[in-house]
Design a protein around this motif. Structure first.
Motif, PDB file in Angstrom:
ATOM      1  N   GLN A 126      38.846  37.722  38.217  1.00  0.00           N
ATOM      2  CA  GLN A 126      39.486  36.896  39.242  1.00  0.00           C
ATOM      3  C   GLN A 126      39.615  35.482  38.670  1.00  0.00           C
ATOM      4  N   GLY A 127      40.752  35.191  38.060  1.00  0.00           N
ATOM      5  CA  GLY A 127      40.924  33.909  37.395  1.00  0.00           C
ATOM      6  C   GLY A 127      41.643  32.899  38.253  1.00  0.00           C
ATOM      7  N   GLN A 128      41.917  31.753  37.650  1.00  0.00           N
ATOM      8  CA  GLN A 128      42.645  30.704  38.356  1.00  0.00           C
ATOM      9  C   GLN A 128      44.124  31.060  38.483  1.00  0.00           C
ATOM     10  N   PHE A 129      44.653  31.823  37.503  1.00  0.00           N
ATOM     11  CA  PHE A 129      46.077  32.111  37.472  1.00  0.00           C
ATOM     12  C   PHE A 129      46.397  33.597  37.575  1.00  0.00           C
ATOM     13  N   TRP A 130      45.487  34.460  37.137  1.00  0.00           N
ATOM     14  CA  TRP A 130      45.747  35.894  37.169  1.00  0.00           C
ATOM     15  C   TRP A 130      44.530  36.661  37.680  1.00  0.00           C
ATOM     16  N   LYS A 131      44.815  37.776  38.300  1.00  0.00           N
ATOM     17  CA  LYS A 131      43.778  38.728  38.688  1.00  0.00           C
ATOM     18  C   LYS A 131      44.062  40.027  37.945  1.00  0.00           C
ATOM     19  N   VAL A 132      43.112  40.463  37.135  1.00  0.00           N
ATOM     20  CA  VAL A 132      43.312  41.640  36.290  1.00  0.00           C
ATOM     21  C   VAL A 132      42.096  42.543  36.407  1.00  0.00           C
ATOM     22  N   THR A 133      42.336  43.823  36.558  1.00  0.00           N
ATOM     23  CA  THR A 133      41.260  44.804  36.607  1.00  0.00           C
ATOM     24  C   THR A 133      41.419  45.792  35.463  1.00  0.00           C
ATOM     25  N   LYS A 134      40.349  46.041  34.754  1.00  0.00           N
ATOM     26  CA  LYS A 134      40.307  47.146  33.794  1.00  0.00           C
ATOM     27  C   LYS A 134      39.600  48.278  34.520  1.00  0.00           C
ATOM     28  N   PRO A 135      40.352  49.256  35.021  1.00  0.00           N
ATOM     29  CA  PRO A 135      39.772  50.224  35.951  1.00  0.00           C
ATOM     30  C   PRO A 135      38.922  51.288  35.260  1.00  0.00           C
TER      31      PRO A 135
ATOM     32  N   LEU B  81      43.038  59.468  33.933  1.00  0.00           N
ATOM     33  CA  LEU B  81      43.811  58.232  33.958  1.00  0.00           C
ATOM     34  C   LEU B  81      42.891  57.057  33.626  1.00  0.00           C
ATOM     35  N   LYS B  82      43.221  56.308  32.571  1.00  0.00           N
ATOM     36  CA  LYS B  82      42.347  55.212  32.151  1.00  0.00           C
ATOM     37  C   LYS B  82      43.090  54.287  31.194  1.00  0.00           C
TER      38      LYS B  82
END
Length: 360
Positions: free
Chosen positions: A150-159, A166-167
């Motif tokens: 949860q960043g200042q500019f992007w939200k990214v999940t490595k699921p 699926l991965k």
């Protein structure tokens, strides 16, 4: 010293996008045939003189038409790309390159690009976005297990793996990733401090050697933050170069050709609007109005016969304390292709042997 190429890419505004792209491909084929080590391709979105918004399109084609040349974006403008998408795209391109890809990154410096993408470059937001995006890309390429960022500019999940199959699975061919390069322009460049801190390849853009000399100090300052020992062999220097059989012919073809036109109509006015003309002056007392293509040819460019260019190059090398790679600043000589090919050939075949002793 290795020889390479740095292309904005630059083309006159009347050149069609396809014709400019084809000239860049031809140049990359020549570089490969002549034995150049590497080429970097820029990304810009709102500059008619720098009209390539997707360097990976050019790189993908060039990889099919070359055999040894290392090629990379110089660089991807990270504020304008979602880091997860770019991580996957660059990793795939690395596989297509069979390990010849380099990964150049940049924060973007054109106010018109900032305006198009609603990025505040004036306050340095573009640089903050670049750091955050790169951190995400490197984490996605690492062996780090699933994470939620949860960043200042992007939200990214490595699921986690879903349904058993699926991965996330796309990682670069080169381990842990392709060589990363960052370009610096200003005195005591912050981006080059980042290069030193992380062990990236530093690229110094085409300025007066008196300013470029501060760039290595910036690399060393950054390296101290992480306990690294940087090598000058990794330092690339971008310079305007034109080699011809005689000094007179080199002057005519450079100052009187596309190099002079591009500088006069675009690059020098651009630097003037940014307040960067001082970076081209051999003496701060020189008036801005005196910084013309002719002035740059006398004080900054490496132009002339092979003997003259070798002498000028050695002088720059000694002025900055040594570097490992010379990157020729690219221009569109599609109307005088043989002149540009001859310049590239003479640099490789007649200048390079004269500077073989310059080993950082």
């Amino acid at each position: 010293m290795e020889l390479g190429y740095f292309a904005m890419p630059s083309h006159p505004p009347e050149r069609s996008l396809k014709a400019g792209h084809d000239w860049d491909l031809q140049t990359l084929r020549w570089l490969d045939e002549l034995g150049y080590a590497e080429a970097w391709i820029g990304e810009h979105h709102t500059a008619p003189w720098e009209p390539h918004p997707a360097p990976d399109l050019l790189i993908a084609q060039a990889l099919l038409q070359t055999k040894r040349l290392r090629i990379g974006p110089g660089g991807f403008l990270l504020p304008y790309h979602h880091p997860a998408e770019l991580a996957n795209r660059v990793a795939m391109l690395d596989h297509l390159s069979e390990g010849r890809l380099m990964f150049g990154i940049a924060a973007s410096g054109l106010p018109s690009d900032w305006a198009m993408f609603h990025v505040d470059g004036t306050s340095g937001t573009n640089r903050q976005m670049t750091r955050e995006a790169l951190d995400i890309i490197l984490r996605l390429w690492s062996d780090e297990p699933a994470f939620d960022f949860q960043g200042q500019f992007w939200k990214v999940t490595k699921p986690e793996t879903m349904y058993g199959f699926l991965k996330p699975h796309i990682k670069p061919l080169q381990k842990p990733h392709p060589p990363i390069g960052v370009a610096g322009l200003s005195k005591n460049s912050d981006t080059l401090k980042m290069a030193g801190e992380h062990g990236f390849l530093p690229l110094s853009l085409n300025l007066n050697p008196a300013y470029v000399a501060t760039h290595w100090a910036a690399v060393e300052e950054g390296a101290r933050r992480s306990g690294r020992t940087p090598s000058r062999r990794d330092w690339r220097m971008v310079r305007e170069v034109f080699v011809a059989p005689t000094d007179e012919e080199a002057w005519r073809l450079s100052v009187g050709g596309m190099m002079g036109r591009m500088m006069r109509e675009y690059f020098l006015p651009l630097l003037g609007n940014f307040g960067f003309l001082d970076y081209l002056k051999h003496n701060p007392s020189v008036p801005d109005s005196d910084v013309t293509p002719e002035y740059c040819a006398r004080h900054n460019w490496l132009i002339g016969s092979p003997a003259t260019v070798a002498e000028k190059l050695e002088r720059v090398y000694n002025d900055v304390g040594g570097f490992g790679g010379l990157l020729v600043f690219g221009f569109d000589y599609s109307e005088q292709p043989e002149a540009w090919h001859t310049s590239l050939r003479l640099l490789k075949e007649e200048v390079a042997p004269r500077i073989r002793h310059l080993t950082p």
